[in-house]
Motif scaffolding. Structure first.
Motif, PDB file in Angstrom:
ATOM      1  N   LEU A  69       0.830  -1.203   0.000  1.00  0.00           N
ATOM      2  CA  LEU A  69       0.000   0.000   0.000  1.00  0.00           C
ATOM      3  C   LEU A  69       0.866   1.255   0.000  1.00  0.00           C
ATOM      4  N   GLN A  70       0.580   2.155  -0.960  1.00  0.00           N
ATOM      5  CA  GLN A  70       1.381   3.365  -1.135  1.00  0.00           C
ATOM      6  C   GLN A  70       0.599   4.645  -0.872  1.00  0.00           C
ATOM      7  N   PHE A  71      -0.725   4.571  -0.781  1.00  0.00           N
ATOM      8  CA  PHE A  71      -1.510   5.766  -0.486  1.00  0.00           C
ATOM      9  C   PHE A  71      -2.939   5.356  -0.124  1.00  0.00           C
ATOM     10  N   ILE A  72      -3.610   6.239   0.621  1.00  0.00           N
ATOM     11  CA  ILE A  72      -5.018   6.055   0.979  1.00  0.00           C
ATOM     12  C   ILE A  72      -5.746   7.356   0.689  1.00  0.00           C
ATOM     13  N   GLY A  73      -6.841   7.276  -0.052  1.00  0.00           N
ATOM     14  CA  GLY A  73      -7.659   8.447  -0.339  1.00  0.00           C
ATOM     15  C   GLY A  73      -9.023   8.310   0.309  1.00  0.00           C
ATOM     16  N   ARG A  74      -9.466   9.372   0.940  1.00  0.00           N
ATOM     17  CA  ARG A  74     -10.775   9.381   1.619  1.00  0.00           C
ATOM     18  C   ARG A  74     -11.718  10.319   0.878  1.00  0.00           C
ATOM     19  N   ALA A  75     -12.809   9.763   0.357  1.00  0.00           N
ATOM     20  CA  ALA A  75     -13.799  10.546  -0.382  1.00  0.00           C
ATOM     21  C   ALA A  75     -14.698  11.279   0.605  1.00  0.00           C
ATOM     22  N   GLY A  76     -14.181  12.347   1.169  1.00  0.00           N
ATOM     23  CA  GLY A  76     -14.877  13.127   2.169  1.00  0.00           C
ATOM     24  C   GLY A  76     -13.868  13.977   2.909  1.00  0.00           C
ATOM     25  N   ALA A  77     -14.290  14.572   4.014  1.00  0.00           N
ATOM     26  CA  ALA A  77     -13.407  15.500   4.719  1.00  0.00           C
ATOM     27  C   ALA A  77     -12.695  14.868   5.912  1.00  0.00           C
ATOM     28  N   GLY A  78     -13.408  14.090   6.724  1.00  0.00           N
ATOM     29  CA  GLY A  78     -12.833  13.570   7.960  1.00  0.00           C
ATOM     30  C   GLY A  78     -11.928  12.376   7.728  1.00  0.00           C
ATOM     31  N   LEU A  79     -10.919  12.252   8.595  1.00  0.00           N
ATOM     32  CA  LEU A  79      -9.975  11.134   8.518  1.00  0.00           C
ATOM     33  C   LEU A  79     -10.030  10.255   9.755  1.00  0.00           C
ATOM     34  N   ASP A  80     -11.130  10.353  10.522  1.00  0.00           N
ATOM     35  CA  ASP A  80     -11.209   9.607  11.774  1.00  0.00           C
ATOM     36  C   ASP A  80     -11.358   8.105  11.568  1.00  0.00           C
ATOM     37  N   LEU A  81     -11.656   7.662  10.347  1.00  0.00           N
ATOM     38  CA  LEU A  81     -11.748   6.225  10.077  1.00  0.00           C
ATOM     39  C   LEU A  81     -10.379   5.590   9.823  1.00  0.00           C
ATOM     40  N   ILE A  82      -9.342   6.405   9.767  1.00  0.00           N
ATOM     41  CA  ILE A  82      -8.009   5.923   9.407  1.00  0.00           C
ATOM     42  C   ILE A  82      -7.061   6.087  10.591  1.00  0.00           C
ATOM     43  N   ASP A  83      -6.290   5.052  10.886  1.00  0.00           N
ATOM     44  CA  ASP A  83      -5.284   5.114  11.948  1.00  0.00           C
ATOM     45  C   ASP A  83      -4.100   5.924  11.414  1.00  0.00           C
ATOM     46  N   LEU A  84      -4.109   7.219  11.679  1.00  0.00           N
ATOM     47  CA  LEU A  84      -3.103   8.117  11.112  1.00  0.00           C
ATOM     48  C   LEU A  84      -1.728   7.907  11.730  1.00  0.00           C
ATOM     49  N   ASP A  85      -1.678   7.483  12.975  1.00  0.00           N
ATOM     50  CA  ASP A  85      -0.375   7.180  13.583  1.00  0.00           C
ATOM     51  C   ASP A  85       0.289   6.021  12.854  1.00  0.00           C
ATOM     52  N   ALA A  86      -0.511   5.008  12.548  1.00  0.00           N
ATOM     53  CA  ALA A  86       0.042   3.822  11.874  1.00  0.00           C
ATOM     54  C   ALA A  86       0.462   4.141  10.444  1.00  0.00           C
TER      55      ALA A  86
END
Length: 314
Positions: A69-86
């Motif tokens: 995995l090289q990138f993650i795109g979120r179709a919306g504004a919030g990123l709370d569904l993604i473990d940003l620390d990881a």
């Protein structure tokens, strides 16, 4: 990354406008909006990228199953569904489409607030029942109120632009920006907003820092009764605290596009009690998390996603 075709797993439902954009960019994809978590865990290893919307939770287990995995795109504004620390530890870029729905959010915020101030929903219900109350539905003008915005990113700025036409003073506070005031909003401290605002509107992401930020202590710190608008994330505001504020009069009214728990069939007893109060209160306007959910934003979000993806790939 340019030596081979990039392939993206699209694990949530997307507007069909996304696919010709990816085709034109010569980016491969597999569209599986009904994919279960187990299927995602089993298949994610084969993809270079992941696009999600609101269904998929990207945690450590998903990342462990996705060595390529090289990138993650979120179709919306919030990123709370993604473990940003990881993702940060892995060096995986994460981008969202906050620009895509900012205009929709700004319009919805103003629409809900005008509805509340002018008693539109309340009066509509009464007239349909044959009740013609004019004096009881006398409203307030937005232009005479001071609006405080917490969060001055994409959504906060778009909201301030739309408020500017009403002539109301707008204060903005953003902990993570400097020198961000502009022609539409005056930069302020949180304390200044609490001292001056007649309306508080939330435009911040859900993080460990902002979760249940709107609690009894927060509400009590305001110098005067205020209207609360939440078009951000429901878990930022404790429903019980909002209800207590409404009951005491410290909160004059509330516009809630999001709720602390949006699974209405699975509310805790405390949440159910609060929700039962909110849905019968005449000074509350409720919508089902649709502030950024317009026909136009559905397409625009895809445009922003693809533009950001191409910037990363280049």
């Amino acid at each position: 990354m340019s030596e081979k075709q990039i392939t993206i797993l699209i694990a949530d439902e997307m507007h069909p406008s996304l696919f010709p954009m990816l085709d034109e960019a010569k980016i491969g994809y597999h569209y599986a909006p009904n994919m279960t978590r187990q299927e995602l865990l089993a298949q994610i290893h084969a993809f270079d990228g992941l696009f999600i919307r609101s269904k998929t939770n990207v945690d450590q287990a998903i990342l462990d199953a996705a060595p390529a995995l090289q990138f993650i795109g979120r179709a919306g504004a919030g990123l709370d569904l993604i473990d940003l620390d990881a993702t940060q530890k892995r060096g995986i870029p994460v981008f969202h489409a906050g620009e895509g729905n900012r205009d929709a959010v700004g319009e919805h915020m103003v629409g809900m607030l005008l509805n509340l101030l002018a008693n539109i929903s309340k009066a509509d219900r009464e007239v349909r029942q044959g009740i013609w109350h004019r004096e009881e539905n006398r409203g307030y003008e937005l232009g005479n109120l001071t609006v405080g915005l917490i969060g001055y990113g994409n959504n906060g700025r778009a909201t301030a632009r739309r408020l500017s036409g009403f002539g109301c003073p707008v204060l903005c506070y953003d902990k993570y920006l400097t020198h961000y005031g502009d022609a539409y909003a005056q930069e302020a401290t949180l304390e200044q907003i609490m001292a001056q605002a007649d309306v508080l509107s939330l435009h911040i992401p859900l993080t460990s820092e902002t979760k249940l930020m709107i609690n009894d202590f927060f509400v009590d710190r305001f110098a005067k009764p205020f209207y609360l608008v939440n078009v951000a994330r429901g878990e930022i505001a404790s429903l019980s605290a909002v209800v207590r504020g409404l009951q005491s009069g410290k909160i004059r009214g509330a516009c809630l596009d999001v709720l602390e728990n949006e699974k209405l069939s699975k509310l805790t007893p405390e949440q159910q009690t609060a929700f039962d109060y909110l849905r019968t209160a005449n000074n509350v306007v409720l919508t089902p998390h649709i502030a950024g959910w317009t026909h136009e934003s559905y397409v625009r979000i895809n445009e922003v996603l693809v533009r950001q993806l191409l910037a990363i790939l280049s």
